[in-house]
Every structure is written in structure tokens, then in C-alpha cells.
Design a protein around this motif. Structure first.
Motif, PDB file in Angstrom:
ATOM      1  N   LEU A  68       0.815  -1.208   0.000  1.00  0.00           N
ATOM      2  CA  LEU A  68       0.000   0.000   0.000  1.00  0.00           C
ATOM      3  C   LEU A  68       0.849   1.258   0.000  1.00  0.00           C
ATOM      4  N   PHE A  69       0.226   2.300  -0.534  1.00  0.00           N
ATOM      5  CA  PHE A  69       0.774   3.649  -0.485  1.00  0.00           C
ATOM      6  C   PHE A  69       0.018   4.399   0.598  1.00  0.00           C
ATOM      7  N   GLY A  70       0.739   5.172   1.411  1.00  0.00           N
ATOM      8  CA  GLY A  70       0.135   6.090   2.363  1.00  0.00           C
ATOM      9  C   GLY A  70       0.476   7.500   1.915  1.00  0.00           C
ATOM     10  N   PHE A  71      -0.480   8.201   1.326  1.00  0.00           N
ATOM     11  CA  PHE A  71      -0.251   9.537   0.779  1.00  0.00           C
ATOM     12  C   PHE A  71      -0.671  10.611   1.777  1.00  0.00           C
ATOM     13  N   LYS A  72       0.137  11.679   1.841  1.00  0.00           N
ATOM     14  CA  LYS A  72      -0.185  12.851   2.669  1.00  0.00           C
ATOM     15  C   LYS A  72      -0.069  14.113   1.818  1.00  0.00           C
ATOM     16  N   PHE A  73      -0.811  15.127   2.231  1.00  0.00           N
ATOM     17  CA  PHE A  73      -0.838  16.399   1.515  1.00  0.00           C
ATOM     18  C   PHE A  73       0.103  17.430   2.134  1.00  0.00           C
ATOM     19  N   THR A  74       0.940  16.991   3.047  1.00  0.00           N
ATOM     20  CA  THR A  74       1.860  17.888   3.741  1.00  0.00           C
ATOM     21  C   THR A  74       3.292  17.414   3.548  1.00  0.00           C
ATOM     22  N   THR A  75       4.218  18.339   3.662  1.00  0.00           N
ATOM     23  CA  THR A  75       5.628  17.989   3.547  1.00  0.00           C
ATOM     24  C   THR A  75       6.095  17.312   4.829  1.00  0.00           C
ATOM     25  N   LEU A  76       7.235  16.677   4.749  1.00  0.00           N
ATOM     26  CA  LEU A  76       7.795  16.022   5.927  1.00  0.00           C
ATOM     27  C   LEU A  76       8.106  17.051   7.022  1.00  0.00           C
ATOM     28  N   ALA A  77       8.594  18.226   6.620  1.00  0.00           N
ATOM     29  CA  ALA A  77       8.888  19.288   7.594  1.00  0.00           C
ATOM     30  C   ALA A  77       7.611  19.722   8.320  1.00  0.00           C
TER      31      ALA A  77
END
Length: 139
Positions: A68-77
């Protein structure tokens, strides 16, 4: 009569030329889970076309039974500082049939989790088997 006909032709053209994406902002990501039957057994590229907010990071999980892919809309920072809005603290989980070849060693140091246009192309034809949305809490 000509004016009415011209009006409908222009209206039809405008309506068909505007992209009809399912998710326009992070508040709407739950629509993907609610409409998952539209995307199951289809390529990942079909699903990604429906998402307007930019996916900034991706986490990959592989095991014997699923990938699976876990996508986020925020940067790691942003994730480290918890500076993003609570509505943006959501993870999209897209399960796929294929083993995800995420070569950690070939990715830029410090940017291993960044989702790029090349990633979108590389994994475009992976077949989606399940969709889930995980929201994070205020704390």
C-alpha cells in the motif's frame, strides 16, 4: 432561436472542458473511500486524476499479503512540526496488487518520502484493491 442554440453549445463546451475531479480539497478525501467501488481493480492513475490537492509525501508498506501507499498532503517538515491545519492531517491509503518497488537507495537523501511526478508515472498502472482514509487527531 439561434441565440438559444448558441447559448447551449457554449454551455455544453464549458461544462465538458472543466475537469470534474472528485476531491477538490482535503475535506473531501472521504469521498474516495465512499466511492471506492469506482476505483477498485482500476489503475492507480485513474484514482490520482480525481485528486486536486497536491500529494506531497508517500509512505510505502509491503508484506506477504498486500502492498500500500500512504499519501499525505503535507511535507515532511510540516509533519514534524505539526504546523499544518488539522484538516490536512489525513492519510490516504491505497492498497495495490503489485509489490511496490520503492528503491530507497536511489531516492535523494532527506527527500525519500517525497511524491514526485516520476513516481506517479512509475506506479500509474498498479491496480488498486482497497481504499481507506485515516484522519489524525488534534493532539
Amino acid at each position: 432561436m439561434k441565440k438559444n442554440l448558441m447559448f447551449f453549445v457554449i454551455l455544453l463546451f464549458c461544462n465538458s472542458s472543466i475537469a470534474q475531479q472528485l476531491v477538490h480539497n482535503t475535506r473531501q478525501v472521504y469521498l474516495l473511500e465512499q466511492n471506492k467501488e469506482r476505483f477498485i481493480n482500476k489503475p492507480l492513475k485513474d484514482l490520482l486524476k480525481e485528486i486536486k490537492p497536491e500529494i506531497k509525501t508517500a509512505t510505502v508498506f509491503n508484506n506477504e499479503t498486500s502492498s500500500l501507499f500512504g499519501f499525505k498532503f503535507t511535507t515532511l517538515a510540516q509533519q514534524r512540526k505539526n504546523k499544518e491545519a488539522i484538516v490536512d492531517r489525513v492519510t490516504l491509503l491505497f492498497f495495490v496488487k503489485e509489490y511496490i518497488l520503492w528503491n530507497w537507495d536511489e531516492r535523494a537523501k532527506g527527500a525519500e518520502l517525497n511524491w514526485t511526478p516520476n513516481d506517479a508515472q512509475k506506479f500509474a498502472d498498479y491496480i488498486v484493491t482497497h481504499i481507506a482514509v485515516v484522519a489524525e487527531s488534534e493532539d
